[in-house]
Design a protein around this motif. Structure first.
Motif, PDB file in Angstrom:
ATOM      1  N   LEU A 204     -55.071  16.454  -4.943  1.00  6.03           N
ATOM      2  CA  LEU A 204     -55.320  15.199  -5.402  1.00  6.03           C
ATOM      3  C   LEU A 204     -54.262  14.167  -5.315  1.00  6.03           C
ATOM      4  O   LEU A 204     -54.009  13.016  -5.377  1.00  6.03           O
ATOM      5  CB  LEU A 204     -55.952  15.094  -6.758  1.00  6.03           C
ATOM      6  N   THR A 205     -53.075  14.534  -4.890  1.00  5.28           N
ATOM      7  CA  THR A 205     -51.568  13.968  -4.771  1.00  5.28           C
ATOM      8  C   THR A 205     -51.526  13.574  -3.272  1.00  5.28           C
ATOM      9  O   THR A 205     -51.167  14.462  -2.602  1.00  5.28           O
ATOM     10  CB  THR A 205     -50.521  14.598  -5.391  1.00  5.28           C
ATOM     11  N   PRO A 206     -51.461  12.140  -3.150  1.00  3.16           N
ATOM     12  CA  PRO A 206     -51.430  11.796  -1.550  1.00  3.16           C
ATOM     13  C   PRO A 206     -49.956  12.300  -1.001  1.00  3.16           C
ATOM     14  O   PRO A 206     -50.191  12.778   0.094  1.00  3.16           O
ATOM     15  CB  PRO A 206     -51.345  10.393  -1.753  1.00  3.16           C
ATOM     16  N   TYR A 242     -50.782   9.699  -7.013  1.00  2.90           N
ATOM     17  CA  TYR A 242     -52.017  10.136  -7.623  1.00  2.90           C
ATOM     18  C   TYR A 242     -52.951   9.101  -8.058  1.00  2.90           C
ATOM     19  O   TYR A 242     -54.442   9.201  -7.883  1.00  2.90           O
ATOM     20  CB  TYR A 242     -51.752  11.260  -8.633  1.00  2.90           C
ATOM     21  N   LYS A 245     -55.495   6.013  -6.123  1.00  2.00           N
ATOM     22  CA  LYS A 245     -57.039   5.966  -5.629  1.00  2.00           C
ATOM     23  C   LYS A 245     -57.845   5.434  -6.437  1.00  2.00           C
ATOM     24  O   LYS A 245     -57.816   5.232  -7.843  1.00  2.00           O
ATOM     25  CB  LYS A 245     -57.391   7.352  -5.485  1.00  2.00           C
TER      26      LYS A 245
END
Ligand SMILES: NC(=O)c1ccc[n+]([C@@H]2O[C@H](COP(=O)([O-])OP(=O)(O)OC[C@H]3O[C@@H](n4cnc5c(N)ncnc54)[C@H](O)[C@@H]3O)[C@@H](O)[C@H]2O)c1
Length: 245
Positions: A204-206, A242, A245
């Motif tokens: 979930l961490t770009p 994170y 979003k």
């Protein structure tokens, strides 16, 4: 050692390992005298010895952050150095259980170690910071204090409390030139999460990875230093994207 923190005295809780040990190394490498406090005494002594061997002024002392008496002992050490400039309330524990299964005992322990400790640390530090004309307090929160995380009800509550306490403390202490800010790390590779399944927050961490501890220390150094002299009562998010979003 000369540097941004030359002549400054710093206390870091949870300094035996992980992020706390990295923050100690970073601030000491810029000239600070650092006290690392923790309940992991053997690891703490080894960390201090390693950093001393690099020429850094780092001392380890037992500090259970839930104990007012231990905080008083830490402040007594600071008085031997004549001042306290920076407090990093970094100690913490992780606890995982969904809300329907959460046990009061575990909830209370998590809130006490992660959040009540921040109150005790600030209460201990403020008198000495006032005496020496101000300081910087950095409270370590988490992305899980700003966003929900299934299974982490107690941890999320404890980190959310830190964000709220930080703002109130900043308001109360501004007149004393004591700045109070939170840092909000995302996933960081430390012993705390080494057993997390499926990479934890990484998917979930770009930026697609956890931070190295040193990448959090750079932001701690910013908040600790006069480079952030007009920054108080806020959060510095260091999460690889994170929360975007
Ligand atoms: N690792 C992550 O992904 C992550 C993400 C966001 C926030 N954080 C927070 O960062 C901080 C540092 O954690 P870390 O990642 O370095 O993990 P870590 O487990 O390596 O370090 C935490 C340290 O706190 C100490 N500690 C625990 N209870 C204590 C007590 N009662 N008194 C004194 N010390 C105590 C531990 O012994 C340990 O040395 C914690 O507040 C944690 O919640 C971690």
């Amino acid at each position: 050692m000369s540097g941004r923190f030359s002549g400054k005295v710093v206390v870091i809780s949870g300094g035996s390992r992980g992020q706390g040990a990295s923050h100690a190394e970073r601030l000491a490498s810029e000239g600070a005298a650092v006290l690392c406090g923790d309940v992991l005494d053997d690891e703490g002594r080894a960390t201090a010895a390693r950093l001393q061997a690099l020429g850094h002024d780092v001392t380890y002392q037992h500090l259970d952050v839930t104990s007012s008496g231990d905080w008083a002992t830490a402040m007594a050490w600071c008085r031997t150095r004549g001042r306290l400039d920076v407090l990093v309330n970094n100690a913490g524990i992780i606890h995982v259980n969904p809300l329907t299964e959460e046990r009061l005992e575990d909830w209370n322990l998590t809130l006490t170690v992660n959040a009540t400790s921040v109150l005790l640390g600030m209460q201990a530090a403020v008198p000495l910071m006032r005496e020496t004309g101000g300081g910087s307090i950095i409270n370590v929160a988490s992305i899980f204090g700003m966003a929900g995380a299934e299974g982490y009800i107690a941890y999320c509550a404890s980190k959310g409390a830190i964000l709220a306490m930080t703002k109130t403390a900043a308001l109360e202490l501004a007149k004393d030139k004591i700045r109070v800010n939170s840092i909000v790390p995302g996933g960081v590779s430390t012993p705390m999460n080494e057993n997390e399944p499926e990479g934890g927050v990484v998917p979930l961490t770009p930026l697609g990875r956890r931070a190295h501890v040193s990448e959090i220390s750079g932001s701690i150094a910013f908040l600790a230093s006069d480079d952030s002299v007009f920054v108080t009562g806020t959060e510095l998010i260091v999460d690889g994207g994170y929360l975007a979003k």
